[in-house]
Scaffold this motif. Structure first.
Motif, PDB file in Angstrom:
ATOM      1  N   VAL A  68      35.950  67.982 -54.511  1.00 28.19           N
ATOM      2  CA  VAL A  68      36.133  67.424 -53.170  1.00 28.19           C
ATOM      3  C   VAL A  68      37.375  68.077 -52.578  1.00 28.19           C
ATOM      4  N   MET A  69      37.532  67.957 -51.267  1.00 26.29           N
ATOM      5  CA  MET A  69      38.719  68.520 -50.626  1.00 26.29           C
ATOM      6  C   MET A  69      39.690  67.395 -50.275  1.00 26.29           C
ATOM      7  N   ALA A  70      40.975  67.675 -50.457  1.00 22.95           N
ATOM      8  CA  ALA A  70      42.009  66.678 -50.190  1.00 22.95           C
ATOM      9  C   ALA A  70      43.247  67.373 -49.652  1.00 22.95           C
ATOM     10  N   VAL A  71      43.986  66.659 -48.808  1.00 23.93           N
ATOM     11  CA  VAL A  71      45.291  67.138 -48.343  1.00 23.93           C
ATOM     12  C   VAL A  71      46.304  66.053 -48.685  1.00 23.93           C
ATOM     13  N   LEU A  72      47.372  66.443 -49.354  1.00 23.64           N
ATOM     14  CA  LEU A  72      48.353  65.469 -49.832  1.00 23.64           C
ATOM     15  C   LEU A  72      49.348  65.078 -48.746  1.00 23.64           C
ATOM     16  N   ASP A  73      49.638  66.019 -47.855  1.00 17.12           N
ATOM     17  CA  ASP A  73      50.607  65.782 -46.774  1.00 17.12           C
ATOM     18  C   ASP A  73      49.952  66.271 -45.484  1.00 17.12           C
ATOM     19  N   PRO A  74      49.121  65.431 -44.848  1.00 17.99           N
ATOM     20  CA  PRO A  74      48.266  65.901 -43.754  1.00 17.99           C
ATOM     21  C   PRO A  74      49.055  66.319 -42.508  1.00 17.99           C
ATOM     22  N   ILE A  75      48.574  67.381 -41.896  1.00 18.82           N
ATOM     23  CA  ILE A  75      49.077  67.797 -40.597  1.00 18.82           C
ATOM     24  C   ILE A  75      47.870  68.186 -39.755  1.00 18.82           C
ATOM     25  N   LEU A  76      47.873  67.771 -38.484  1.00 21.37           N
ATOM     26  CA  LEU A  76      46.714  67.965 -37.621  1.00 21.37           C
ATOM     27  C   LEU A  76      46.546  69.433 -37.239  1.00 21.37           C
ATOM     28  N   LEU A  77      45.301  69.905 -37.304  1.00 21.21           N
ATOM     29  CA  LEU A  77      44.954  71.252 -36.868  1.00 21.21           C
ATOM     30  C   LEU A  77      43.868  71.125 -35.803  1.00 21.21           C
ATOM     31  N   ILE A  78      44.149  71.673 -34.612  1.00 25.05           N
ATOM     32  CA  ILE A  78      43.221  71.570 -33.487  1.00 25.05           C
ATOM     33  C   ILE A  78      42.553  72.924 -33.268  1.00 25.05           C
ATOM     34  N   ILE A  79      41.220  72.907 -33.288  1.00 18.83           N
ATOM     35  CA  ILE A  79      40.440  74.150 -33.201  1.00 18.83           C
ATOM     36  C   ILE A  79      39.853  74.301 -31.802  1.00 18.83           C
ATOM     37  N   SER A  80      40.225  75.345 -31.113  1.00 19.49           N
ATOM     38  CA  SER A  80      39.603  75.631 -29.824  1.00 19.49           C
ATOM     39  C   SER A  80      38.431  76.595 -30.035  1.00 19.49           C
ATOM     40  N   GLY A  81      37.427  76.484 -29.186  1.00 21.51           N
ATOM     41  CA  GLY A  81      36.287  77.390 -29.246  1.00 21.51           C
ATOM     42  C   GLY A  81      35.381  77.174 -30.442  1.00 21.51           C
ATOM     43  N   LEU A  82      35.418  75.987 -31.055  1.00 19.16           N
ATOM     44  CA  LEU A  82      34.577  75.748 -32.233  1.00 19.16           C
ATOM     45  C   LEU A  82      33.094  75.757 -31.867  1.00 19.16           C
ATOM     46  N   SER A  83      32.755  75.099 -30.758  1.00 19.25           N
ATOM     47  CA  SER A  83      31.337  75.034 -30.359  1.00 19.25           C
ATOM     48  C   SER A  83      30.773  76.421 -30.130  1.00 19.25           C
ATOM     49  N   GLU A  84      31.547  77.278 -29.449  1.00 18.95           N
ATOM     50  CA  GLU A  84      31.101  78.636 -29.195  1.00 18.95           C
ATOM     51  C   GLU A  84      30.957  79.433 -30.483  1.00 18.95           C
ATOM     52  N   ALA A  85      31.886  79.238 -31.400  1.00 17.08           N
ATOM     53  CA  ALA A  85      31.873  80.006 -32.644  1.00 17.08           C
ATOM     54  C   ALA A  85      30.664  79.674 -33.512  1.00 17.08           C
ATOM     55  N   VAL A  86      30.273  78.384 -33.539  1.00 23.33           N
ATOM     56  CA  VAL A  86      29.176  77.974 -34.425  1.00 23.33           C
ATOM     57  C   VAL A  86      27.837  77.895 -33.698  1.00 23.33           C
ATOM     58  N   GLY A  87      27.853  78.078 -32.351  1.00 19.35           N
ATOM     59  CA  GLY A  87      26.605  78.118 -31.596  1.00 19.35           C
ATOM     60  C   GLY A  87      25.987  76.773 -31.323  1.00 19.35           C
ATOM     61  N   LYS A  88      26.766  75.692 -31.274  1.00 23.09           N
ATOM     62  CA  LYS A  88      26.248  74.363 -30.930  1.00 23.09           C
ATOM     63  C   LYS A  88      27.394  73.502 -30.431  1.00 23.09           C
ATOM     64  N   ALA A  89      27.055  72.517 -29.623  1.00 24.81           N
ATOM     65  CA  ALA A  89      28.075  71.602 -29.120  1.00 24.81           C
ATOM     66  C   ALA A  89      28.544  70.708 -30.265  1.00 24.81           C
ATOM     67  N   VAL A  90      29.857  70.612 -30.429  1.00 23.65           N
ATOM     68  CA  VAL A  90      30.431  69.839 -31.528  1.00 23.65           C
ATOM     69  C   VAL A  90      31.238  68.678 -30.960  1.00 23.65           C
ATOM     70  N   SER A  91      30.994  67.484 -31.487  1.00 23.99           N
ATOM     71  CA  SER A  91      31.749  66.290 -31.074  1.00 23.99           C
ATOM     72  C   SER A  91      31.845  65.349 -32.260  1.00 23.99           C
ATOM     73  N   ASN A  92      32.594  64.265 -32.079  1.00 23.75           N
ATOM     74  CA  ASN A  92      32.692  63.269 -33.168  1.00 23.75           C
ATOM     75  C   ASN A  92      31.330  62.684 -33.490  1.00 23.75           C
ATOM     76  N   GLU A  93      30.511  62.511 -32.421  1.00 24.10           N
ATOM     77  CA  GLU A  93      29.186  61.922 -32.625  1.00 24.10           C
ATOM     78  C   GLU A  93      28.208  62.942 -33.202  1.00 24.10           C
ATOM     79  N   ASP A  94      28.459  64.191 -32.954  1.00 20.54           N
ATOM     80  CA  ASP A  94      27.546  65.235 -33.427  1.00 20.54           C
ATOM     81  C   ASP A  94      28.365  66.417 -33.980  1.00 20.54           C
ATOM     82  N   PRO A  95      28.989  66.216 -35.152  1.00 20.22           N
ATOM     83  CA  PRO A  95      29.819  67.271 -35.732  1.00 20.22           C
ATOM     84  C   PRO A  95      28.967  68.381 -36.332  1.00 20.22           C
TER      85      PRO A  95
END
Length: 619
Positions: A308-335
């Protein structure tokens, strides 16, 4: 336990169908026993997978032991003595003086040693009836006060103790000693081999003396060296102090070298038994590297622990252009959902999914404001792979007024991009994750072989680091986060759900308004060449550490063995030394214990070899 249930039979070539072990509680001292202790031992034996042919208690034989004591008196092999503890020690000191100088004048024998048999029988009965206070009388075996073996100096067989016994009740106010009891019950149970550690080797003479005095069957005796593991101590006295002083949380603290401590740390019966089998037994004193236990654990947990993946000391990473990169609209409801192998080395064992949105968490240790050749995480303008997902380029790292990193801004690269990242890092979804408390355990001591004197000063202040805000990806629940279940945290190590962890059955979303209890994980063993970063701790490369150890060894090579325990090479404050330079008295002028002097002698012999080899090379 492994020795008594397995290794001894292997060493002796006993067929499998003839292997039988009796598990006996040597509960001769009512003050040192409790039902909790008895039940704890039973649980440990059962958990390790061993099945004794029968379980007995020394206290089950109290009637027979008393009858044998009476028989010893009748054979003029025991007597009731009224010497105090101080007077007994003074008698022993006379024996030591006679051994050192045969012309020394003095009588080491108790004034009651030759009292009439009938008188000792009467006084022993008075002891049993409670007519003496504790310490007012003891039954001693009439052995040999002039022997060079201290274990033959008229050992105590029975003493008065007005304490009820947790197993035998309140029938007795006199209790047998271990040295008196052990050999007799070995004989009564018709033990073929009595196995013990080397410090009991000098007790062979007294063991057989007593059996011969009573015309009892004599088992064979085999001594082995004690299992000593680097960076810890196995002395019951020292471990008890660690617990009673509050340095350890209890006997099951994962840093403790107890069965319960090792179990809570995540070491399984298979790991412990395999480790014991691999190192075998020897009569040579030695210290086993802790890495050998860790290596066994890695090999076994590698096959059985889902990733499994884990982060011990979390820090937020914000990704721009994710929907374009993966070819679909990405949201919390539809990740976007990524397939992740349960066991990357064997894809046939199944997969699990990890959802991703444009906000995820990475570990603070994987983020730096300034890049370097030996750094593989996020730094300005750097391309980094997100494990099992896409690649990103760092566009900005935001900090507060104190230059503390707040968040990382990145842009997603197209899935068909040919830009190669220097590394891939683990991550955890921000919208669906499992809050966790992760306990990072390290060596209990900072030195491989903690000194006997001032041993507490060698305790490792960083033996436990708690990461209370860790996050784990929700695939955890494919297997269930139940106590004592193992997982490998990608790029970190093998972890076990603590036995006392709250039971958590669902992940938490960032829209949740309720606080979820945290799953508690204990670090069992790190992956090879990995170590979770401790904030503020200096980082050392493996080469730097090896260079430091080599430099220390080179410096020691020029120290004469007779000087090694004296300033400036040693600051333990020893005040007196023998002719070889081995300490005999501590800083307060008190005489050092025999066990400590013996240990210092071994250290001296090692230094002597090192010094002589260095001198020979120079010639």
């Amino acid at each position: 336990m492994n020795m008594n249930f397995f290794l001894a039979f292997e060493k002796l070539g006993v067929p499998n169908d003839k292997r039988q072990t009796i598990f006996r509680y040597d509960d001769t001292n009512p003050e040192a026993e409790s039902m909790e202790y008895i039940e704890s031992l039973r649980e440990d034996v059962e958990w390790l997978g061993w099945k004794p042919i029968k379980t007995t208690f020394s206290s089950d034989y109290f009637d027979e032991l008393h009858a044998f004591a009476v028989e010893l008196i009748k054979r003029d092999k025991a007597y009731v003595c009224h010497q105090t503890q101080a007077e007994m020690e003074a008698s022993r000191e006379i024996t030591r003086s006679i051994i050192a100088d045969p012309n020394f004048k003095g009588d080491p024998c108790s004034p009651w040693r030759n009292r009439p048999i009938e008188e000792s029988l009467r006084e022993f009965e008075n002891m049993r009836k409670g007519k003496y206070p504790a310490g007012g009388a003891v039954l001693r075996m009439k052995m040999d006060m002039y022997s060079t073996n201290p274990n033959m100096w008229d050992q105590v067989a029975y003493r008065v103790k007005y304490v009820p016994h947790p197993h035998a009740g309140d029938k007795w106010c006199i209790y047998p000693t271990y040295d008196y009891t052990h050999c007799i019950i070995d004989s009564l149970e018709h033990v073929d081999y009595s196995i013990c550690t080397l410090e009991f080797e000098s007790r062979r003479e007294s063991y057989f003396w007593l059996l011969e005095a009573l015309d009892l069957y004599r088992p064979k005796v085999y001594e082995m060296s004690r299992l000593n593991i680097a960076y810890t101590v196995l002395s019951k006295r020292k471990l008890l102090k660690l617990v009673t002083s509050g340095i350890m949380s209890g006997w099951d603290d994962p840093r403790m070298p107890t069965i319960k401590g090792l179990r809570r740390r995540g070491y399984t019966p298979e790991i412990l038994n395999t480790f014991c089998t691999e190192i075998g037994v020897t009569r040579n004193e030695n210290i086993v590297e802790y890495d050998r236990l860790a290596a066994v654990a890695r090999n076994i947990l590698h096959e059985s622990s889902p990733r499994v993946m884990a982060v011990l000391d979390p820090i937020l990473l914000i990704i721009s252009g994710l929907s374009e990169a993966v070819g679909k609209a990405v949201s919390n409801e539809d990740p976007i959902v990524w397939d992740v192998p349960d066991f990357p080395f064997d894809p046939s064992r199944g997969t699990h999914t990890v959802p991703m949105t444009d906000r995820i968490y990475v570990d603070r240790s994987d983020v730096r404001l300034v890049d370097s050749d030996d750094f593989f995480g996020f730094a300005p303008n750097k391309i980094v792979g997100l494990k099992y997902a896409c690649r990103v380029r760092v566009t900005s790292i935001e900090t507060d007024s104190n230059d503390n990193i707040i968040q990382v801004l990145v842009e997603a690269l197209p899935l068909n991009s040919t830009d190669k990242p220097k590394s891939t890092v683990q991550w955890v979804p921000s919208h669906l994750n499992v809050p966790a408390e992760v306990r990072l355990y390290d060596h209990l001591f900072v030195t491989e072989d903690p000194p006997d004197a001032d041993w507490e000063k060698a305790l490792n202040p960083n033996s436990l680091i708690v990461k209370s805000n860790a996050l784990v990806d929700s695939s955890l629940f494919k297997w269930g986060a139940i106590p004592e279940s193992h997982f490998q945290f990608e790029r970190l190590g093998f972890f076990v759900v603590d036995r006392q962890s709250p039971v958590v059955t669902a992940a938490i979303s960032n829209a949740s308004s309720t606080e979820q209890p945290k799953v508690v994980f204990n670090l069992t063993v790190l992956l090879r060449d990995s170590k979770p970063k401790v904030e503020g701790a200096p980082s050392k490369s493996r080469k730097e550490e090896q260079a430091k150890q080599l430099a220390e060894k080179m410096a020691r090579m020029s120290i004469r063995p007779e000087d090694m325990f004296k300033p400036p090479h040693c600051n333990d404050g020893y005040t007196q030394f023998d002719e070889e330079g081995i300490p005999t008295h501590d800083a307060s002028g008190e005489k050092l214990s025999k066990s400590l002097v013996k240990k210092l002698k071994k250290d001296w012999e090692k230094q002597k070899k090192l010094y002589e080899s260095n001198s020979a090379e120079k010639k």
